[in-house]
Design an enzyme around this catalytic site. Structure first.
Site, short mmCIF file in Angstrom:
data_model
loop_
_atom_site.label_atom_id
_atom_site.label_comp_id
_atom_site.label_asym_id
_atom_site.label_seq_id
_atom_site.Cartn_x
_atom_site.Cartn_y
_atom_site.Cartn_z
CB SER A 47 20.73 -7.85 1.15
OG SER A 47 20.96 -6.56 0.43
CG ASP A 59 8.59 -1.19 -3.93
OD1 ASP A 59 8.91 -1.48 -5.24
OD2 ASP A 59 7.37 -0.60 -3.62
N GLY A 82 13.08 -5.98 -2.28
CA GLY A 82 14.35 -6.20 -3.00
C GLY A 82 14.44 -7.46 -3.64
CB ALA A 126 6.69 -5.05 -10.49
N GLY A 127 8.97 -2.38 -10.56
CA GLY A 127 10.24 -2.02 -10.75
C GLY A 127 11.15 -2.67 -9.79
CG HIS A 128 11.76 -6.52 -9.76
ND1 HIS A 128 11.67 -7.70 -10.13
CD2 HIS A 128 10.64 -5.95 -9.28
CE1 HIS A 128 10.51 -8.12 -9.57
NE2 HIS A 128 9.83 -7.03 -9.05
NE ARG A 174 9.46 2.19 -3.08
CZ ARG A 174 10.63 1.57 -3.44
NH1 ARG A 174 11.55 1.36 -2.63
NH2 ARG A 174 10.61 1.18 -4.58
#
Ligand code: IMP
Ligand code: MG
Length: 339
Positions: free
Chosen positions: A327, A13, A15, A40-42, A258
């Site tokens: 970012s 996580d 990014g 895994a989530g992107h 989180r």
């Protein structure tokens, strides 16, 4: 060299999805490759929409880029089909015949395993159960056995290597991060696979000679959705609330809030060495006090300035990475490019 790689430098996580999409939009690679599982989530904010991709490569934002799932990819067929519809990029998708299908029995086995769900804090997608079946050489379904995926299946190592011979450029997106590597992480509080650059190359069917820039993605702090070590974990409710709201620090697959801790320099140095990192990509810089990105002017004072000092220490470690991208918001345009 033609294959740029994106790895996570912390506990997932960081990014990676955003950095992958940014690089793809900027460099327009010929191929955007992803390996790993749907735990895994992107997340990618692109043209006023939020894409939480568990399987499709983040390079879908570049229309000329072909999207590849390597042999080290684990697929929940229904989830992938939803992402194909969401991104509208099915005509650019290529899947290795030996990518594994996570079956409902895998997901059920993982979710029914109190130790996996409790002590290890598994996301519960069934990735670990499918990996275990593969290691045990049990009967498995591969992408080549799945009628709904047949039209996407091609010999990925052959295709990619032929493309390399013609000068193609590729972006390889890994999953999770250093602390969660089954090989080099904080065992047993890790995922079921290694999460470092060389493994991602192998899982895609690419040899080590073609690695180009290796981007390690970090946040100025560490988050963790499951159990395991977090340095100086934040317990102040109000401060945590800000991370969970303004910082969007909620698990994209698990929905869990989180945990948040301080930046871990030792982990970052290990990440640089083990992945031969050449570029640092920092996300969530806007969460630090003293980071000002107003009207193209950037200034770092206070907390942000101190963090830039920490990055300088990372850059002093072989192979001497450069701070490349910073970012400061979810959008693809909210990136400061330094090198
Ligand atoms: P599993 O890989 O789903 O079994 O989860 C093992 C550990 O890795 C748990 O602590 C998870 O929360 C963590 N984990 C797995 N995938 C990710 C991810 O993509 N981001 C963050 N944590 C993850
Ligand atoms: Mg994630």
């Amino acid at each position: 060299m033609p294959v740029d790689i994106v790895v996570g430098g912390q506990a997932g996580d960081e990014g990676k999805g955003k950095i992958t999409a940014y690089l793809a939009a900027k460099n327009g690679y010929d191929y955007s490759i992803r390996v790993g599982g749907p735990n895994a989530g992107h997340t990618i904010f692109y043209k006023d929409r939020i894409y939480t991709l568990k399987t499709m490569p983040g390079g879908f934002v570049s229309r000329r880029t072909k999207l590849v799932l390597g042999a080290g990819t684990y697929i929940i067929t229904g989830w992938l089909e939803k992402e194909i519809a969401l991104t509208g990029a099915g005509d650019r998708l290529i899947i290795d015949p030996h990518a594994v299908i996570i079956e409902p029995r895998h997901t059920a086995a993982e979710r029914g395993d109190a130790r996996m769900m409790g002590k290890i804090g598994s996301v519960g997608t069934g990735l670990g159960a499918a990996v275990r079946d593969r290691v045990d050489r049990k009967k498995l379904r591969f992408a080549k056995d799945e009628p709904r995926l047949k039209k996407y299946v091609k010999d990925v190592p052959e295709l990619l290597n032929k493309a390399l011979a013609k000068g193609s450029r590729m972006l390889l997106e890994g999953t999770q991060g250093m602390k969660l590597s089954n090989l080099h992480g904080e065992y047993p509080y890790v995922t079921s696979r290694d999460t470092t650059a060389s493994t991602f190359m192998g899982e895609a069917g690419l040899g080590p000679k073609y690695a180009g820039e290796v981007y390690a993605v970090f946040k100025p702090y560490v988050t963790r959705v499951g159990p395991g070590f977090v340095a100086r974990e934040m317990t102040d409710r109000n401060k945590l609330d800000r991370y969970h709201t303004a910082g969007r620090e909620v698990g994209s697959v698990s929905g869990r809030l989180r945990r948040v801790g301080e930046f871990e320099l030792d982990v970052a140095l290990r990440t640089v060495r083990i992945n031969s990192v050449t570029r640092l990509a920092i996300t969530h810089m806007d969460m630090l006090d003293g980071a000002d990105f107003g009207r193209g002017v950037r200034s770092f004072t206070g907390e942000a300035k101190r963090f830039m000092g920490t990055l300088a220490r990372i850059c002093a470690v072989y192979p001497y990475p450069k701070v490349s991208l910073i970012s400061y918001g979810p959008g693809l345009e909210e990136v400061l490019e330094l090198a």
